[in-house]
Each structure stands twice: as structure tokens, then as C-alpha cells.
Design an enzyme around this catalytic site. Structure first.
Site, mmCIF file in Angstrom:
data_model
loop_
_atom_site.group_PDB
_atom_site.id
_atom_site.type_symbol
_atom_site.label_atom_id
_atom_site.label_comp_id
_atom_site.label_asym_id
_atom_site.label_seq_id
_atom_site.Cartn_x
_atom_site.Cartn_y
_atom_site.Cartn_z
ATOM 1 N N GLY A 13 40.796 42.659 49.914
ATOM 2 C CA GLY A 13 40.769 42.236 51.326
ATOM 3 C C GLY A 13 39.906 40.994 51.498
ATOM 4 O O GLY A 13 39.310 40.766 52.552
ATOM 5 N N GLY A 16 40.176 38.595 54.485
ATOM 6 C CA GLY A 16 39.989 39.184 55.818
ATOM 7 C C GLY A 16 38.698 38.728 56.488
ATOM 8 O O GLY A 16 37.935 37.925 55.939
ATOM 9 N N GLN A 17 38.456 39.275 57.680
ATOM 10 C CA GLN A 17 37.291 38.858 58.467
ATOM 11 C C GLN A 17 35.990 39.073 57.688
ATOM 12 O O GLN A 17 35.161 38.169 57.585
ATOM 13 C CB GLN A 17 37.228 39.639 59.796
ATOM 14 C CG GLN A 17 36.117 39.153 60.710
ATOM 15 C CD GLN A 17 35.824 40.100 61.872
ATOM 16 O OE1 GLN A 17 36.375 41.192 61.966
ATOM 17 N NE2 GLN A 17 34.964 39.671 62.769
ATOM 18 N N ARG A 41 49.132 38.228 50.541
ATOM 19 C CA ARG A 41 49.981 37.449 51.464
ATOM 20 C C ARG A 41 49.270 36.265 52.109
ATOM 21 O O ARG A 41 49.651 35.151 51.903
ATOM 22 C CB ARG A 41 50.608 38.339 52.538
ATOM 23 C CG ARG A 41 51.554 39.352 51.912
ATOM 24 C CD ARG A 41 52.402 40.036 52.934
ATOM 25 N NE ARG A 41 53.284 41.000 52.302
ATOM 26 C CZ ARG A 41 53.536 42.203 52.777
ATOM 27 N NH1 ARG A 41 53.031 42.605 53.910
ATOM 28 N NH2 ARG A 41 54.353 43.004 52.129
ATOM 29 N N ASP A 58 48.593 43.753 45.647
ATOM 30 C CA ASP A 58 48.898 44.774 46.652
ATOM 31 C C ASP A 58 48.096 46.013 46.240
ATOM 32 O O ASP A 58 48.370 46.621 45.199
ATOM 33 C CB ASP A 58 50.409 45.067 46.637
ATOM 34 C CG ASP A 58 50.784 46.122 47.671
ATOM 35 O OD1 ASP A 58 49.871 46.819 48.188
ATOM 36 O OD2 ASP A 58 51.982 46.252 47.952
ATOM 37 N N TYR A 148 44.032 55.141 62.256
ATOM 38 C CA TYR A 148 42.938 54.429 61.559
ATOM 39 C C TYR A 148 41.741 55.365 61.376
ATOM 40 O O TYR A 148 41.205 55.505 60.269
ATOM 41 C CB TYR A 148 42.562 53.213 62.396
ATOM 42 C CG TYR A 148 41.404 52.393 61.870
ATOM 43 C CD1 TYR A 148 41.486 51.708 60.671
ATOM 44 C CD2 TYR A 148 40.228 52.270 62.622
ATOM 45 C CE1 TYR A 148 40.427 50.924 60.216
ATOM 46 C CE2 TYR A 148 39.170 51.487 62.179
ATOM 47 C CZ TYR A 148 39.271 50.819 60.981
ATOM 48 O OH TYR A 148 38.226 50.050 60.536
ATOM 49 N N LYS A 152 39.950 57.024 58.044
ATOM 50 C CA LYS A 152 38.526 56.821 57.724
ATOM 51 C C LYS A 152 37.827 58.176 57.490
ATOM 52 O O LYS A 152 36.992 58.283 56.591
ATOM 53 C CB LYS A 152 37.829 56.017 58.820
ATOM 54 C CG LYS A 152 38.262 54.545 58.889
ATOM 55 C CD LYS A 152 37.977 53.771 57.611
ATOM 56 C CE LYS A 152 38.242 52.275 57.729
ATOM 57 N NZ LYS A 152 38.152 51.568 56.445
ATOM 58 N N ILE A 178 32.772 44.133 64.308
ATOM 59 C CA ILE A 178 32.079 43.026 63.642
ATOM 60 C C ILE A 178 32.406 41.696 64.336
ATOM 61 O O ILE A 178 33.576 41.385 64.577
ATOM 62 C CB ILE A 178 32.463 42.952 62.145
ATOM 63 C CG1 ILE A 178 32.169 44.298 61.432
ATOM 64 C CG2 ILE A 178 31.734 41.799 61.460
ATOM 65 C CD1 ILE A 178 30.709 44.756 61.472
#
Ligand SMILES: NC(=O)c1ccc[n+]([C@@H]2O[C@H](COP(=O)([O-])OP(=O)(O)OC[C@H]3O[C@@H](n4cnc5c(N)ncnc54)[C@H](O)[C@@H]3O)[C@@H](O)[C@H]2O)c1
Length: 325
Positions: A13, A16-17, A41, A58, A148, A152, A178
Site C-alpha cells: 500500500g 496510499g495516503q 495500479r 496484488d 471495513y 479490522k 489521518i
């Protein structure tokens, strides 16, 4: 026995952010060539590619993960790849596959290859409305209402199981929303608290998808990175919680954030049009009790609402002036 002198880290990841900034910090700490960034991607930013190795994988495919672990002799994984709360509700089946499938793959690889440490972030989304919403404690009822959150909670239990059963040294924190200025967030319920800064600087107007009085726990990126690195650096004897640690920093409502932004941009105007994310926010805590993380491994955030807002505006104004926003 042969021991490697340097850590070899894989970050999933990584575009990502959180991944885009955590990877750079880890490269700064351990050396660019020792931190392998894995994206999926999305085209990686220039700094991510120029500062160390980058691979596309992936994470739902175990063989792709395993290939990288072997090729680079990885001993530590920061597993950040996931689908977040809002995008997860748009496709719950895929959210289960990505979030659970990938965590299972990472833990299995950690077990089979004897990896030294794994970091996997959980979220305040593990809590549902049955948990106390003010000063939500470390140990309380976990009945999330989003897929989600379900992934978790299940993920936390899986981490705990792999630690107890196989001794996999997996560590986790429950991040709040975040806030950061480098990479836009990837579809969470707290994304308004980032978008609002971009729009305040570009257009002086923003339409918020949550009600003005919706208080949620948040954290600025430097504290987010600090939490991950401090937890991973802590001696194993200090990590007494193997599900996931509550970590808190700042809690505020959109109205309070708007008031803070107006101190820097007085003409800023915010409207409110709550959408489906309001229901998710209403099921989450308002403030978090993180005394266990503070006690066990010395968690201590640095940024409050005023210092975070000042820093965000400073950074984004600079990028706007350079035509990079
Ligand atoms: N940002 C937050 O506010 C927040 C809060 C709590 C927890 N977290 C957790 O932190 C972690 C990172 O979050 P983020 O905000 O950086 O998310 P993000 O959406 O910005 O990044 C997630 C990354 O996962 C990648 N990904 C998705 N499916 C993949 C697949 N099949 N294979 C490989 N990569 C795939 C995406 O390309 C994306 O870059 C996640 O586990 C998230 O649940 C984030």
C-alpha cells in the site's frame, strides 16, 4: 548463526495516503535500498520511485507477495494495503477479500519464512455504537457496522492468534482519521478533514459530507508515522497487547476545524450536506482512551488542532503557489 546486519523492509500500500509518507521516513531511517515499496495500479510518485526499489503487487495473491519477500530477503513487513471504510461499503465483498485475504497472506508468509516483525494498522472503525463513544477504552465491546470495521476486528483477532500460536511478532495500532498534505486519502469517513484544507486554499469554500457537530478522533501524519515506528522499535517485552492498541491525538468537529482554518483564511466558508458517511461517523467514537499504549511503549503524540492546522495550511499554500495542488 548467520544474521543480517540491516533490516529489509517491505511496505505494501506504498502509494496510499500513509504508505507514501511512511516509506520515505523508513528509507530515511534504514537506507533507500533496504525499503521496498509495493504499489498496486496507481502510478507511484517521483520521490517513491527515485528513493528506492518499487514493485507492483496484488496483495490478495500470496505468490506475488512471496516472490518479493524471497527476492529481497525481506524480514519486516508494514502491511498497509487495504480498502477503507467508505469504499468498503460500496463493495463489501471486495473489502473482505482484500483486507482479510491480504492479512492472512502476510501472516502466513511471516510464519513460513520466519519474518522478524509485521506492522498492520487497525482502525477506530472496530468500534460500533454499543461501545462508549467518549474516551472509548482499549478493551470494550467491538460490534462495528461497516464491512471495513468487520475486517479490522477479524484482523485484530487473526494477528493475536498468529502471535499466540506461531509466535509471529505482529504489532498494531487502531488509527483514527489521518490528516496529511502529500497524498489524498483513499475513501474513508474522515476524508473531509483533508479535503477541507485543499478546498479552503484553492476555492475558499467547502461542502462537508458530515454534520457540523460530528466529533471524530483524528491524527496528523507525523504522529501517525511516529506511532508505527515507535511501536515497531519497542522491545517485544513491552508489547502486551497483540490485538491492536488504541492511539489518540486530536478530536474535533467540522465546525471546530472550520473555526481554526478561519484564523488563517478568514474568508473561508463551509456548508454542510451530510451523506451516507454520516451514519458511519455516528457509529464511531468521539474520543479515544489510549492510556495502555502510553503506558506500554510510551506513545505520546505531538500535534494538536492549532499546530496541525498551521502546518497543513503552510505546506499546502506553498504547493499551491508552486502550481502543484
Ligand atoms: N487513512 C486513515 O485515515 C486510516 C485510518 C485508520 C486506519 N487506516 C489503515 O491504514 C492503512 C493504510 O491506509 P491509507 O489511508 O494509506 O489507505 P489508502 O487507501 O490511501 O491506501 C491503501 C492502498 O492499498 C492499495 N491496495 C488496495 N488493494 C490492493 C491490492 N489488492 N493489492 C495491493 N495493494 C492494494 C491501494 O492501491 C492503496 O494505495 C489501511 O490498513 C487502513 O485501513 C487508515
Amino acid at each position: 548463526m548467520y544474521r543480517k546486519s540491516t533490516k529489509k523492509i517491505l511496505v505494501t500500500g506504498a502509494t496510499g495516503q500513509i504508505g507514501s509518507e511512511l516509506t520515505l521516513e523508513l528509507r530515511h531511517k534504514y537506507g533507500g535500498e533496504n525499503v521496498i515499496a509495493a504499489g498496486h495500479r496507481r502510478k507511484p510518485g517521483e520521490r517513491l520511485v527515485s528513493s528506492g526499489p518499487f514493485e507492483f503487487i496484488d496483495v490478495t495473491k500470496k505468490d506475488e507477495l512471496e516472490k518479493i519477500v524471497k527476492e529481497y530477503d525481506i524480514d519486516t513487513v508494514y502491511h498497509l494495503a487495504a480498502m477503507l471504510s467508505a469504499t468498503g461499503e460500496e463493495n463489501p465483498q471486495q473489502a473482505w477479500n482484500v483486507n482479510m485475504g491480504s492479512l492472512y497472506n502476510v501472516l502466513e508468509i511471516a510464519r513460513e519464512h520466519g519474518l522478524t516483525r509485521v506492522f498492520w494498522p487497525s482502525s477506530i472503525a472496530v468500534f460500533g455504537p454499543e461501545a462508549p463513544r467518549v474516551k472509548t477504552p482499549q478493551n470494550t465491546v467491538l460490534i462495528p457496522k461497516t464491512m471495513y470495521g468487520v475486517t479490522k476486528v477479524a484482523g485484530e483477532l487473526l494477528c493475536n492468534y498468529y502471535f499466540l500460536r506461531y509466535g509471529v511478532d505482529v504489532r498494531s495500532v487502531r488509527y483514527p482519521g489521518i490528516i496529511s498534505s502529500e497524498t489524498p486519502p483513499g475513501g474513508g469517513t474522515t476524508d473531509y478533514a483533508v479535503e477541507i484544507f485543499y478546498e479552503a486554499i484553492k476555492k475558499k469554500r467547502y461542502t462537508c459530507f458530515l454534520r457540523a457537530d460530528t466529533v471524530l478522533p483524528m491524527m496528523y501524519m507525523p504522529d501517525c508515522i511516529k506511532a508505527a515506528i515507535n511501536l515497531m522499535d519497542a522491545d517485544a517485552s513491552r508489547i502486551k497487547c497483540r490485538t491492536s492498541y488504541n492511539v489518540a491525538a486530536i478530536s474535533f468537529s467540522p465546525a471546530e476545524l472550520v473555526a481554526e482554518i478561519k484564523k488563517h483564511i478568514p474568508e473561508f466558508v463551509c456548508e454542510y450536506k451530510p451523506d451516507f458517511r454520516q451514519k458511519i461517523a455516528d457509529s464511531w467514537p468521539m474520543t479515544i482512551d489510549d492510556c495502555v499504549a502510553r503506558e506500554d511503549w510510551g506513545w505520546n503524540p505531538e500535534y494538536d488542532l492549532a499546530s496541525m492546522t498551521r502546518d497543513m495550511i503552510e505546506k499546502l499554500k506553498k504547493r499551491f503557489a508552486e502550481g502543484r495542488l
